[in-house]
Design a protein around this motif. Structure first.
Motif, PDB file in Angstrom:
ATOM      1  N   GLU A   7       0.959  -1.336   0.191  1.00  8.89           N
ATOM      2  CA  GLU A   7       0.372   0.351   0.198  1.00  8.89           C
ATOM      3  C   GLU A   7       0.865   1.044  -0.001  1.00  8.89           C
ATOM      4  OE1 GLU A   7       1.161  -0.899   4.040  1.00  8.89           O
ATOM      5  OE2 GLU A   7       0.077  -2.332   2.268  1.00  8.89           O
ATOM      6  N   LYS A   8       1.999   1.175   0.497  1.00 13.08           N
ATOM      7  CA  LYS A   8       2.537   2.023   0.759  1.00 13.08           C
ATOM      8  C   LYS A   8       4.179   2.528  -0.685  1.00 13.08           C
ATOM      9  CE  LYS A   8       2.604   2.785   5.835  1.00 13.08           C
ATOM     10  NZ  LYS A   8       3.255   2.856   6.456  1.00 13.08           N
ATOM     11  N   ASN A   9       4.668   1.148  -0.888  1.00  9.95           N
ATOM     12  CA  ASN A   9       5.563   0.909  -2.447  1.00  9.95           C
ATOM     13  C   ASN A   9       6.588   0.882  -1.654  1.00  9.95           C
ATOM     14  OD1 ASN A   9       3.556   0.615  -4.208  1.00  9.95           O
ATOM     15  ND2 ASN A   9       3.684   2.401  -4.869  1.00  9.95           N
ATOM     16  N   ILE A  10       6.861   0.210  -0.757  1.00 16.07           N
ATOM     17  CA  ILE A  10       8.379   0.067   0.275  1.00 16.07           C
ATOM     18  C   ILE A  10       8.715  -1.360   0.832  1.00 16.07           C
ATOM     19  CG2 ILE A  10       8.905   0.771   2.469  1.00 16.07           C
ATOM     20  CD1 ILE A  10       7.590   3.921   2.006  1.00 16.07           C
ATOM     21  N   VAL A  11       9.801  -1.435   0.462  1.00 16.84           N
ATOM     22  CA  VAL A  11       9.739  -2.681   0.764  1.00 16.84           C
ATOM     23  C   VAL A  11      11.170  -2.946   2.077  1.00 16.84           C
ATOM     24  CG1 VAL A  11      11.520  -5.113   0.567  1.00 16.84           C
ATOM     25  CG2 VAL A  11       9.848  -3.449  -1.044  1.00 16.84           C
ATOM     26  N   ASP A  12      11.177  -2.752   3.192  1.00 14.46           N
ATOM     27  CA  ASP A  12      12.191  -2.926   4.266  1.00 14.46           C
ATOM     28  C   ASP A  12      13.099  -4.571   4.139  1.00 14.46           C
ATOM     29  OD1 ASP A  12      11.183   0.077   5.470  1.00 14.46           O
ATOM     30  OD2 ASP A  12       9.620  -1.467   6.642  1.00 14.46           O
ATOM     31  N   VAL A  13      14.632  -3.707   4.205  1.00  9.99           N
ATOM     32  CA  VAL A  13      15.198  -4.742   4.722  1.00  9.99           C
ATOM     33  C   VAL A  13      16.174  -4.687   5.755  1.00  9.99           C
ATOM     34  CG1 VAL A  13      17.090  -6.895   3.087  1.00  9.99           C
ATOM     35  CG2 VAL A  13      15.196  -5.342   1.696  1.00  9.99           C
ATOM     36  N   HIS A  14      15.822  -6.253   6.285  1.00 11.95           N
ATOM     37  CA  HIS A  14      17.066  -6.233   7.491  1.00 11.95           C
ATOM     38  C   HIS A  14      17.859  -6.869   7.599  1.00 11.95           C
ATOM     39  CE1 HIS A  14      14.387  -3.166   9.155  1.00 11.95           C
ATOM     40  NE2 HIS A  14      12.605  -3.749   8.585  1.00 11.95           N
ATOM     41  N   VAL A  15      18.688  -7.027   7.849  1.00 13.34           N
ATOM     42  CA  VAL A  15      20.260  -7.611   7.956  1.00 13.34           C
ATOM     43  C   VAL A  15      20.950  -7.378   8.871  1.00 13.34           C
ATOM     44  CG1 VAL A  15      22.437  -8.544   6.347  1.00 13.34           C
ATOM     45  CG2 VAL A  15      20.779  -7.451   5.167  1.00 13.34           C
ATOM     46  N   ARG A  16      20.824  -8.836  10.107  1.00 13.75           N
ATOM     47  CA  ARG A  16      21.161  -8.684  11.469  1.00 13.75           C
ATOM     48  C   ARG A  16      22.350  -9.848  10.889  1.00 13.75           C
ATOM     49  NH1 ARG A  16      19.631  -5.142  11.190  1.00 13.75           N
ATOM     50  NH2 ARG A  16      17.844  -4.060  11.492  1.00 13.75           N
ATOM     51  N   SER A  17      23.641  -9.013  11.073  1.00 11.78           N
ATOM     52  CA  SER A  17      25.086 -10.390  10.991  1.00 11.78           C
ATOM     53  C   SER A  17      26.004  -9.176  11.689  1.00 11.78           C
ATOM     54  CB  SER A  17      25.355 -10.112   9.723  1.00 11.78           C
ATOM     55  OG  SER A  17      26.734 -10.886   9.292  1.00 11.78           O
ATOM     56  N   GLY A  18      25.715  -9.259  13.108  1.00  9.74           N
ATOM     57  CA  GLY A  18      26.866  -8.884  14.090  1.00  9.74           C
ATOM     58  C   GLY A  18      27.529  -6.879  13.309  1.00  9.74           C
ATOM     59  N   LYS A  19      28.345  -6.821  13.276  1.00  9.57           N
ATOM     60  CA  LYS A  19      29.556  -5.837  12.660  1.00  9.57           C
ATOM     61  C   LYS A  19      28.719  -5.318  10.822  1.00  9.57           C
ATOM     62  CE  LYS A  19      33.566  -6.795  10.572  1.00  9.57           C
ATOM     63  NZ  LYS A  19      35.118  -6.141  11.094  1.00  9.57           N
ATOM     64  N   TYR A  20      28.509  -6.952  10.496  1.00  9.28           N
ATOM     65  CA  TYR A  20      27.710  -6.111   9.077  1.00  9.28           C
ATOM     66  C   TYR A  20      26.514  -5.958   8.708  1.00  9.28           C
ATOM     67  CZ  TYR A  20      32.343  -8.414   7.996  1.00  9.28           C
ATOM     68  OH  TYR A  20      33.669  -8.469   8.172  1.00  9.28           O
ATOM     69  N   SER A  21      25.107  -5.566  10.209  1.00 12.40           N
ATOM     70  CA  SER A  21      24.435  -5.625  10.277  1.00 12.40           C
ATOM     71  C   SER A  21      24.236  -4.106   9.553  1.00 12.40           C
ATOM     72  CB  SER A  21      23.952  -5.350  11.652  1.00 12.40           C
ATOM     73  OG  SER A  21      23.386  -6.642  11.906  1.00 12.40           O
ATOM     74  N   SER A  22      22.508  -4.135   8.964  1.00 11.66           N
ATOM     75  CA  SER A  22      21.963  -2.608   7.649  1.00 11.66           C
ATOM     76  C   SER A  22      20.617  -2.970   7.850  1.00 11.66           C
ATOM     77  CB  SER A  22      22.825  -3.014   6.397  1.00 11.66           C
ATOM     78  OG  SER A  22      22.331  -3.860   5.665  1.00 11.66           O
ATOM     79  N   ASP A  23      19.705  -1.581   7.690  1.00 11.87           N
ATOM     80  CA  ASP A  23      18.518  -1.778   7.249  1.00 11.87           C
ATOM     81  C   ASP A  23      19.104  -0.494   5.773  1.00 11.87           C
ATOM     82  OD1 ASP A  23      17.646  -2.696   9.469  1.00 11.87           O
ATOM     83  OD2 ASP A  23      17.729  -0.924   9.976  1.00 11.87           O
ATOM     84  N   THR A  24      17.721  -1.413   4.918  1.00 18.21           N
ATOM     85  CA  THR A  24      17.736  -0.940   3.531  1.00 18.21           C
ATOM     86  C   THR A  24      15.689  -0.411   3.489  1.00 18.21           C
ATOM     87  OG1 THR A  24      19.748  -1.654   2.476  1.00 18.21           O
ATOM     88  CG2 THR A  24      18.171  -1.725   0.866  1.00 18.21           C
ATOM     89  N   ILE A  25      16.261   0.106   2.392  1.00 18.54           N
ATOM     90  CA  ILE A  25      14.414   1.436   2.020  1.00 18.54           C
ATOM     91  C   ILE A  25      14.783   0.879   0.466  1.00 18.54           C
ATOM     92  CG2 ILE A  25      12.729   3.115   2.387  1.00 18.54           C
ATOM     93  CD1 ILE A  25      13.706   3.004   5.233  1.00 18.54           C
TER      94      ILE A  25
END
Length: 113
Positions: A7-25
């Motif tokens: 409905e918002k045309n958004i994808v959230d991606v969460h990577v949890r990998s210690g010091k390599y963690s990231s969030d992407t929109i």
């Protein structure tokens, strides 16, 4: 983990990998992707190139394939390489362009565009 908000045309991606963690929109309504790398304390923003980044409906299909097949054999995998350049803190003009979802992810961090 991946959350698709059709409905918002958004994808959230969460990577949890210690010091390599990231969030992407992926904000398809604005046409931008933002990645916050926690180890770098920075946010990287790029314009969505429709030739290289799958459409919203395609991302859901690719996620389903990956979940059910363990290994995906699709030409639509996306890799991005960022080169350090000059960074800026987001201004009001930037946040109007990138939208609220990316502002929430990146506010207060250096932006690499």
């Amino acid at each position: 983990t991946m959350t698709i908000h059709n409905e918002k045309n958004i994808v959230d991606v969460h990577v949890r990998s210690g010091k390599y963690s990231s969030d992407t929109i992926f904000d398809y309504s604005r046409g931008y992707v933002a990645t916050r790398l926690f180890s770098q304390n920075a946010c990287f923003i790029l314009k969505i190139n429709k030739e290289n980044i799958p459409e919203l409906k395609e991302i859901g299909r690719l996620a389903f394939e990956r979940k059910t097949m363990k290994k995906i054999y699709s030409p639509n995998d996306v890799w991005a390489e960022f080169q350090s350049g000059h960074s800026v803190l987001g201004s009001i003009k930037d946040w109007l362009l990138y939208g609220g979802a990316i502002q929430q992810l990146c506010k207060g961090l250096p932006l690499y565009q």
